[in-house]
Write an enzyme that holds these catalytic residues in place. Structure first.
Site, PDB file in Angstrom:
ATOM      1  N   PHE A   1       0.864  -1.176   0.000  1.00 38.62           N
ATOM      2  CA  PHE A   1       0.000   0.000   0.000  1.00 38.62           C
ATOM      3  C   PHE A   1       0.903   1.229   0.000  1.00 38.62           C
ATOM      4  CE2 PHE A   1      -2.547   3.156   2.334  1.00 38.62           C
ATOM      5  CZ  PHE A   1      -3.825   2.972   1.822  1.00 38.62           C
TER       6      PHE A   1
ATOM      7  N   GLU B   1       0.915   4.350  10.414  1.00 34.00           N
ATOM      8  CA  GLU B   1      -0.562   4.380  10.506  1.00 34.00           C
ATOM      9  C   GLU B   1      -1.030   5.599  11.304  1.00 34.00           C
ATOM     10  OE1 GLU B   1      -2.181   1.984   8.977  1.00 34.00           O
ATOM     11  OE2 GLU B   1      -0.693   0.389   8.820  1.00 34.00           O
TER      12      GLU B   1
HETATM   13  C1  LIG Z   1       8.480   0.526   9.385  1.00 33.66           C
HETATM   14  C2  LIG Z   1       7.512   1.416   8.682  1.00 33.66           C
HETATM   15  C3  LIG Z   1       6.593   0.887   7.786  1.00 33.66           C
HETATM   16  C4  LIG Z   1       5.717   1.716   7.083  1.00 33.66           C
HETATM   17  N1  LIG Z   1       4.844   1.171   6.172  1.00 33.66           N
HETATM   18  C5  LIG Z   1       4.112   1.994   5.381  1.00 33.66           C
HETATM   19  C6  LIG Z   1       3.300   1.463   4.324  1.00 33.66           C
HETATM   20  O1  LIG Z   1       3.193   0.247   4.144  1.00 33.66           O
HETATM   21  N2  LIG Z   1       2.650   2.337   3.499  1.00 33.66           N
HETATM   22  C7  LIG Z   1       2.728   3.687   3.666  1.00 33.66           C
HETATM   23  O2  LIG Z   1       2.123   4.416   2.877  1.00 33.66           O
HETATM   24  N3  LIG Z   1       3.474   4.224   4.673  1.00 33.66           N
HETATM   25  C8  LIG Z   1       4.169   3.412   5.525  1.00 33.66           C
HETATM   26  N4  LIG Z   1       4.954   3.940   6.531  1.00 33.66           N
HETATM   27  C9  LIG Z   1       5.068   5.388   6.647  1.00 33.66           C
HETATM   28  C10 LIG Z   1       4.380   5.983   7.874  1.00 33.66           C
HETATM   29  O3  LIG Z   1       2.992   5.914   7.742  1.00 33.66           O
HETATM   30  C11 LIG Z   1       4.912   7.397   8.038  1.00 33.66           C
HETATM   31  O4  LIG Z   1       6.250   7.282   8.466  1.00 33.66           O
HETATM   32  C12 LIG Z   1       4.111   8.245   9.001  1.00 33.66           C
HETATM   33  O5  LIG Z   1       2.864   8.588   8.449  1.00 33.66           O
HETATM   34  C13 LIG Z   1       4.837   9.518   9.419  1.00 33.66           C
HETATM   35  O6  LIG Z   1       5.319  10.197   8.312  1.00 33.66           O
HETATM   36  P1  LIG Z   1       6.842  10.712   8.267  1.00 33.66           P
HETATM   37  O7  LIG Z   1       7.712   9.576   8.637  1.00 33.66           O
HETATM   38  O8  LIG Z   1       7.034  11.353   6.962  1.00 33.66           O
HETATM   39  O9  LIG Z   1       6.926  11.752   9.430  1.00 33.66           O
HETATM   40  P2  LIG Z   1       6.507  13.290   9.354  1.00 33.66           P
HETATM   41  O10 LIG Z   1       5.145  13.416   8.807  1.00 33.66           O
HETATM   42  O11 LIG Z   1       7.609  14.056   8.706  1.00 33.66           O
HETATM   43  O12 LIG Z   1       6.485  13.653  10.899  1.00 33.66           O
HETATM   44  C14 LIG Z   1       7.674  13.922  11.664  1.00 33.66           C
HETATM   45  C15 LIG Z   1       7.231  14.318  13.065  1.00 33.66           C
HETATM   46  O13 LIG Z   1       6.430  15.492  12.983  1.00 33.66           O
HETATM   47  C16 LIG Z   1       5.207  15.287  13.641  1.00 33.66           C
HETATM   48  N5  LIG Z   1       4.144  16.063  13.008  1.00 33.66           N
HETATM   49  C17 LIG Z   1       3.721  15.983  11.720  1.00 33.66           C
HETATM   50  N6  LIG Z   1       2.716  16.848  11.519  1.00 33.66           N
HETATM   51  C18 LIG Z   1       2.511  17.477  12.708  1.00 33.66           C
HETATM   52  C19 LIG Z   1       1.602  18.478  13.156  1.00 33.66           C
HETATM   53  N7  LIG Z   1       0.665  18.988  12.347  1.00 33.66           N
HETATM   54  N8  LIG Z   1       1.702  18.913  14.436  1.00 33.66           N
HETATM   55  C20 LIG Z   1       2.619  18.387  15.278  1.00 33.66           C
HETATM   56  N9  LIG Z   1       3.489  17.423  14.933  1.00 33.66           N
HETATM   57  C21 LIG Z   1       3.439  16.987  13.664  1.00 33.66           C
HETATM   58  C22 LIG Z   1       4.963  13.789  13.522  1.00 33.66           C
HETATM   59  O14 LIG Z   1       4.018  13.343  14.475  1.00 33.66           O
HETATM   60  C23 LIG Z   1       6.354  13.264  13.749  1.00 33.66           C
HETATM   61  O15 LIG Z   1       6.620  13.234  15.120  1.00 33.66           O
HETATM   62  C24 LIG Z   1       5.772   3.118   7.305  1.00 33.66           C
HETATM   63  C25 LIG Z   1       6.680   3.636   8.227  1.00 33.66           C
HETATM   64  C26 LIG Z   1       7.536   2.807   8.918  1.00 33.66           C
HETATM   65  C27 LIG Z   1       8.495   3.398   9.911  1.00 33.66           C
END
Ligand SMILES: Cc1cc2nc3c(=O)[nH]c(=O)nc-3n(C[C@H](O)[C@H](O)[C@H](O)COP(=O)(O)OP(=O)(O)OC[C@H]3O[C@@H](n4cnc5c(N)ncnc54)[C@H](O)[C@@H]3O)c2cc1C
Length: 386
Positions: free
Chosen positions: A131, A365
């Protein structure tokens, strides 16, 4: 007394649900647990073999109706997630992504042809799905995604990069979300489509027993029939994520339970100052506090499961469950780690593996911060996301 007995959790479950839980636990004990340290240390799992095993066990898309899926209730599905995650969050992730993200997207938004083509072999574990929503620059804010799908005659041409995609490089089909002129739409991208590549992300210290990949779409040409006809806008992928999050509400408690069982056993055997560690008040307070959080988390999970079965569960309630149970599971894992002392940092015990895995579960998620903001909006009426 077992920690779950304290809260009489079994009394809330049907005989069928308890049976499903025992079956999944047996398979985890027999086939998975003996290999977990190796898989985690090597950062590699036999994904295809595992998918077939999970298919035979009947847990892939087990909460979906028809197309070779078992059509079981939400609590049964949750208990399967709990047992799988008591083994390892990476294995539960394989099952969650397959059943609740890839299969659910096809089941809910796909055409009859797409459902018939993909769902039966995916339920059997003969085909694997992933996904692709997250991108290198857009995780918590997927609305900003740059992956695009442009019409070219009757075809679509996809360009972009998806990041952190579970099961990515072992998938036969990727559900890819892309910007189109008519908003965000979902596409089924078969492995091997020209211009489509999946590369594993290395150097993870968390969820090592799980495949995590980058997907690159470089002019991938797909026919109109590759589009999911029923999904329009961001609500499509968000609804899928809500399904997977529900499994995490239970799953995280599985990891916590495995940690707590390990810590109780260890504290009973380990002697410090010529007495079992378990006989010291500080240890007992830690164990009591953890049993409370575990029990509350399990009660919440079963309650949300019953709401889901009744069809009344809301996304905010799922956010509450995911935020609370993952946060508490992580706290339990860390506290159990302290009880094990230095032994707690080795893979000889499952605790540190669960602790580092739960760091990923806290983030994917929907991060804990985003779920807190979802609840904040529900409580105040003010959205604080942007
Ligand atoms: C092992 C693993 C498997 C995964 N599998 C999938 C998958 O199968 N498919 C898929 O699509 N994705 C997947 N993901 C991605 C995951 O859903 C994202 O990592 C997650 O949504 C966070 O996005 P980011 O890492 O870009 O962090 P960012 O969005 O850059 O966030 C960084 C930090 O900022 C904070 N933050 C962001 N916005 C705000 C706000 N408005 N106010 C305050 N704080 C905020 C966040 O909470 C976090 O602490 C996976 C991630 C991991 C680690």
């Amino acid at each position: 007394m077992h920690p779950t007995t304290l809260f009489a959790i079994d009394g809330l479950l049907t005989e069928e649900e308890r049976e499903i839980r025992s079956t999944v636990r047996r398979v985890c004990d027999r086939d998975l647990r003996p290999n977990l340290t190796t898989w985690f240390e090597e950062g590699a799992i036999p994904a295809r073999e595992l998918a077939r095993q999970f298919g035979a066990l009947g847990v892939l898309g087990m909460h979906l109706e028809g197309y070779g899926c078992a059509g079981l209730g939400a609590v049964s599905y949750g208990l399967a997630c709990l047992e799988l995650e008591a083994a390892d969050s990476g294995l539960r992730s394989l099952v969650s992504v397959q059943g609740s993200l890839a299969m659910y997207a096809i089941w809910r938004y796909g055409s009859e042809e797409q459902k018939n083509e993909w769902l039966p072999p995916m339920a059997a574990g003969e085909r694997i799905g992933c996904f692709g929503l997250t991108e290198p620059d857009f995780g918590s804010d997927p609305a900003g995604m740059r992956t695009s799908a442009k019409r070219d005659g009757s075809d679509w041409v996809l360009n972009g990069t998806k990041m952190w995609i579970t099961n990515g490089s072992v998938s036969d089909v990727a559900v890819v979300w892309a910007q189109t002129e008519e908003g965000i739409r979902g596409f089924l991208v078969p492995a091997g489509a020209p211009g489509f590549t999946a590369r594993d992300l290395k150097h993870k210290v968390s969820l090592r027993a799980s495949v995590t990949s980058e997907l690159v779409l470089d002019g991938v040409r797909l026919p109109q029939e590759a589009m999911l006809p029923g999904a329009r806008g961001l609500s499509g992928p968000l609804r899928c994520l809500n399904e997977a999050r529900f499994g995490i509400v239970f799953g995280a408690m599985g990891a916590a339970l495995d940690c707590l069982e390990t810590a109780i056993a260890y504290a009973g055997e380990r002697e410090v100052f010529a007495r079992p560690l378990a006989s010291f008040q500080l240890t007992q307070e830690k164990l009591a506090d953890m049993a409370l959080e575990l029990g509350k988390g399990l009660l919440l999970a079963v309650h949300l499961g019953r709401l889901k079965e009744a069809g009344t569960i809301t996304p905010e309630q799922v956010s509450a469950g995911k935020l609370n149970n993952v946060r508490e599971a992580l706290e339990i894992a860390r506290t159990c780690r302290t009880i094990l002392g230095a032994s707690g940092i080795t893979l000889e015990y499952p605790v540190i593996r669960h602790a580092v895995n739960l760091e990923s579960v806290l983030t994917y998620e929907g991060t804990s911060e985003i779920h807190a903001l979802v609840l904040g909006k529900a409580l105040t009426g003010h959205a604080a996301f942007a």
